[in-house]
Scaffold this motif. Structure first.
Motif, PDB file in Angstrom:
ATOM      1  N   SER A 269       0.826  -1.212   0.000  1.00 19.91           N
ATOM      2  CA  SER A 269       0.000   0.000   0.000  1.00 19.91           C
ATOM      3  C   SER A 269       0.858   1.259   0.000  1.00 19.91           C
ATOM      4  CB  SER A 269      -0.923  -0.002   1.229  1.00 19.91           C
ATOM      5  OG  SER A 269      -0.163   0.031   2.429  1.00 19.91           O
ATOM      6  N   VAL A 270       1.991   1.232   0.729  1.00 15.33           N
ATOM      7  CA  VAL A 270       2.890   2.383   0.745  1.00 15.33           C
ATOM      8  C   VAL A 270       3.491   2.624  -0.636  1.00 15.33           C
ATOM      9  CG1 VAL A 270       5.080   3.251   1.662  1.00 15.33           C
ATOM     10  CG2 VAL A 270       3.443   2.167   3.191  1.00 15.33           C
ATOM     11  N   VAL A 271       3.941   1.537  -1.275  1.00 17.53           N
ATOM     12  CA  VAL A 271       4.557   1.670  -2.603  1.00 17.53           C
ATOM     13  C   VAL A 271       3.552   2.175  -3.620  1.00 17.53           C
ATOM     14  CG1 VAL A 271       5.665   0.419  -4.486  1.00 17.53           C
ATOM     15  CG2 VAL A 271       6.246  -0.119  -2.132  1.00 17.53           C
ATOM     16  N   LYS A 272       2.373   1.575  -3.633  1.00 14.28           N
ATOM     17  CA  LYS A 272       1.383   1.940  -4.646  1.00 14.28           C
ATOM     18  C   LYS A 272       0.887   3.366  -4.451  1.00 14.28           C
ATOM     19  CE  LYS A 272      -2.112  -0.414  -7.320  1.00 14.28           C
ATOM     20  NZ  LYS A 272      -2.869  -1.673  -7.472  1.00 14.28           N
ATOM     21  N   GLY A 273       0.796   3.793  -3.207  1.00 12.78           N
ATOM     22  CA  GLY A 273       0.304   5.139  -2.938  1.00 12.78           C
ATOM     23  C   GLY A 273       1.275   6.236  -3.332  1.00 12.78           C
ATOM     24  N   SER A 274       2.585   5.930  -3.341  1.00 15.27           N
ATOM     25  CA  SER A 274       3.578   6.976  -3.608  1.00 15.27           C
ATOM     26  C   SER A 274       4.268   6.848  -4.965  1.00 15.27           C
ATOM     27  CB  SER A 274       4.656   6.953  -2.511  1.00 15.27           C
ATOM     28  OG  SER A 274       5.291   5.698  -2.473  1.00 15.27           O
ATOM     29  N   ALA A 275       3.941   5.801  -5.719  1.00 11.17           N
ATOM     30  CA  ALA A 275       4.685   5.533  -6.953  1.00 11.17           C
ATOM     31  C   ALA A 275       4.483   6.612  -7.999  1.00 11.17           C
ATOM     32  CB  ALA A 275       4.282   4.178  -7.515  1.00 11.17           C
ATOM     33  N   ALA A 276       3.266   7.074  -8.166  1.00 12.46           N
ATOM     34  CA  ALA A 276       2.976   7.981  -9.273  1.00 12.46           C
ATOM     35  C   ALA A 276       3.691   9.318  -9.162  1.00 12.46           C
ATOM     36  CB  ALA A 276       1.463   8.204  -9.354  1.00 12.46           C
TER      37      ALA A 276
END
Length: 542
Positions: free
Chosen positions: A391-398
């Motif tokens: 969830s941390v990775v997906k939330g900040s990737a963009a």
């Protein structure tokens, strides 16, 4: 003595702080609320491996450190209830991982390989190979390069690589006064980092399984040139040997080895298989069992993937089960070794059977550490560590596309370091990266980021004291596990730092329209410069 006392006090202090941190939320929790409302998918889910790793590095004692990490996970999961903690630690943790078929297959493979090593030693094969090596490999540099070459050649599986290379090369490196810590590093650095860039390996099969559209193997091959950590680790190994640029704790171990102390005082394998070797043994008594073992393990892996049921060789290897393949291959290899030595009259049958419990005893340290490491992973899984990181990775990737390859690499490092598993890290990060950068989009960062997932996972796995590959490398070299971790860590961190800079360069090149492959030669040059500086500093110190 003072250092030991200081470490003990530090450990007690850390344990007290940990107890306070755990008791405070326990007092605030309501009766029967359980772990899910409080700690599931939160940063607390990463606490168990942090506790285990910190205690292992502070106390230099791995068994109790791992168990305290497991206990921490049980407390968090159960909501700090006594019964819930005990049942989760033992029933859902230790008993559960020992009831897992894959894990049991790996443990049996370890025992069989330990028995084969004992047989080869008793038959005189290892001693004969050592005598041959003393005549043909003249220098310490040659002994280390031979270890690297053998490690690169045995690329089908990291477990098999660690134990086979260690068994074959120990007599050679010992005769040239190469420390066991350095041997363990060379074994570890040619295990996962080589498997992750070998299309025909159990690791390629694992990565392929995480890509849903069936193009996993093609994606794996396309990602090889961008797996900077694996490639730069190989460059670093060769550079360290040729430039004699050892630094950090490894330099101390190498200096001690030059004086005759290969273990720097710590040898948990002392007394294992001290029986006299046969004087009439030849190199064939070592080479033939190892060669047959390699062939049988390859056959076992493609058998487990359905090759003899009509699947192609590539499909069979991609779908293979490393646990089944290595178990079957090692079992047939053991049978061949017994028959081979009987025909050559190297030992009596009873003496051969005595080697089986001796081989088991030699592998007890590795089996204990593996069991505790798997149990610790079970604790973090039950607390939702994977979901939290995802969830941390997906939330900040963009928002960080330019630096995304480096960010993915660092997250992969941390996750694999904390959990001790690279394959679990692949399973979390690769689907996320492909959802952010689909392959069909044509974005050059898609392949680079997928490769950064694999590189970060291998890096974290390489650094982690609870990684099964790190444990296997210690067992293969018969080196104290904490000594292996502390001497290897500065090398792995150096390769990680250079790799991170290289991934930043790849992101910048992609942003300005330059080919991303230009980052690799930049990373190689940077790595060689770092090693040149370390070699110069080492000479200045001397």
């Amino acid at each position: 003595m003072e250092n030991k006392t200081r470490r003990a006090r530090t450990a007690v202090g850390l344990a007290a702080v940990l107890l306070v941190l755990l008791v405070i939320p326990a007092l605030a929790a309501e009766e029967g609320t359980g772990a899910v409302p409080w700690f599931y998918e939160t940063v607390w889910s990463l606490l168990p491996p942090v506790v285990a790793i910190a205690l292992a590095l502070i106390t230099k004692e791995v068994y109790s450190s791992l168990f305290l990490g497991i206990l921490t996970g049980g407390l968090l999961w159960s909501g700090f209830t006594f019964e819930g903690t005990v049942t989760h630690v033992f029933q859902d943790g230790i008993v559960s991982v020992l009831a897992n078929g894959y894990n049991v297959g790996i443990l049996v493979f370890l025992v069989i390989l330990g028995a084969m090593v004992c047989l080869m030693n008793r038959a005189g094969g290892s001693a004969a190979f050592g005598r041959w090596a003393q005549k043909n490999i003249k220098t310490r540099v040659g002994a280390q390069l031979a270890t690297i070459v053998l490690g690169v050649l045995i690329f089908i599986d990291d477990y098999f690589n660690c134990l086979t290379v260690g068994s074959v090369m120990r007599p050679v490196t010992d005769s040239h006064q190469v420390s066991r810590a350095k041997l363990a590093y060379l074994i570890d650095a040619t295990a996962a980092p080589v498997c992750i860039i070998a299309p025909i390996s159990s690791w390629a099969a694992a990565v392929s399984g995480f890509v849903e559209d069936g193009s996993g193997l093609a994606l794996f091959i396309r990602a090889i040139p961008y797996n900077y950590y694996a490639l730069l680790t190989i460059v670093m190994m060769v550079g360290l040997v040729l430039m004699k640029a050892d630094f950090g704790p490894m330099a101390i171990h190498e200096a001690n080895a030059a004086k005759g102390d290969l273990f720097s005082g710590k040898n948990p394998y002392a007394g294992a298989d001290e029986s006299a070797a046969a004087e009439c043994g030849t190199v064939l008594d070592l080479v033939a069992p190892i060669a047959v073992l390699v062939v049988f393990c390859i056959i076992g892996m493609i058998y487990s993937g359905g090759f003899f049921s009509g699947a192609s060789f590539v499909d069979a290897f991609s779908g293979s089960d490393a646990s089944v393949g290595l178990l079957l291959g090692s079992a047939f290899g053991l049978v061949f070794t017994v028959v081979f030595y009987l025909l050559r009259r190297r030992m009596k049958f009873k003496e051969m059977m005595d080697c089986i419990p001796e081989g088991f005893k030699a592998m007890v340290p590795a089996i204990l550490i593996l069991t505790f490491a798997w149990s610790l992973k079970a604790m973090t899984d039950s607390l939702g560590a994977r979901e939290f990181v995802a969830s941390v990775v997906k939330g900040s990737a963009a928002g960080f596309q330019l630096l995304l390859p480096a960010i993915v690499f660092m997250i992969g490092c941390f996750l694999a370091f904390a959990t001790g598993t690279s394959w679990g890290t692949f399973g979390i990060l690769i689907p996320i990266v492909l959802s952010v950068f689909p392959l069909e989009s044509g974005n050059p960062l898609s392949i680079v980021c997928v490769s950064a997932c694999m590189a970060g996972a291998v890096c974290g796995d390489h650094c982690s004291p609870i990684s099964d590959t790190t444990i296997m490398a210690s067992a293969g070299a018969q080196c104290d596990h904490v000594s292996h971790v502390t001497t290897q860590l500065p090398y792995a961190m150096t390769a990680a730092a250079v790799s991170c800079v290289t991934y930043v360069a790849a992101g910048i090149f992609a942003a300005v329209g330059l080919p991303t492959w230009l980052a690799l030669p930049l990373g190689v040059v940077l790595m060689l410069l770092v090693l040149a500086v370390m070699a110069r500093r080492g000479k200045d110190v001397k």
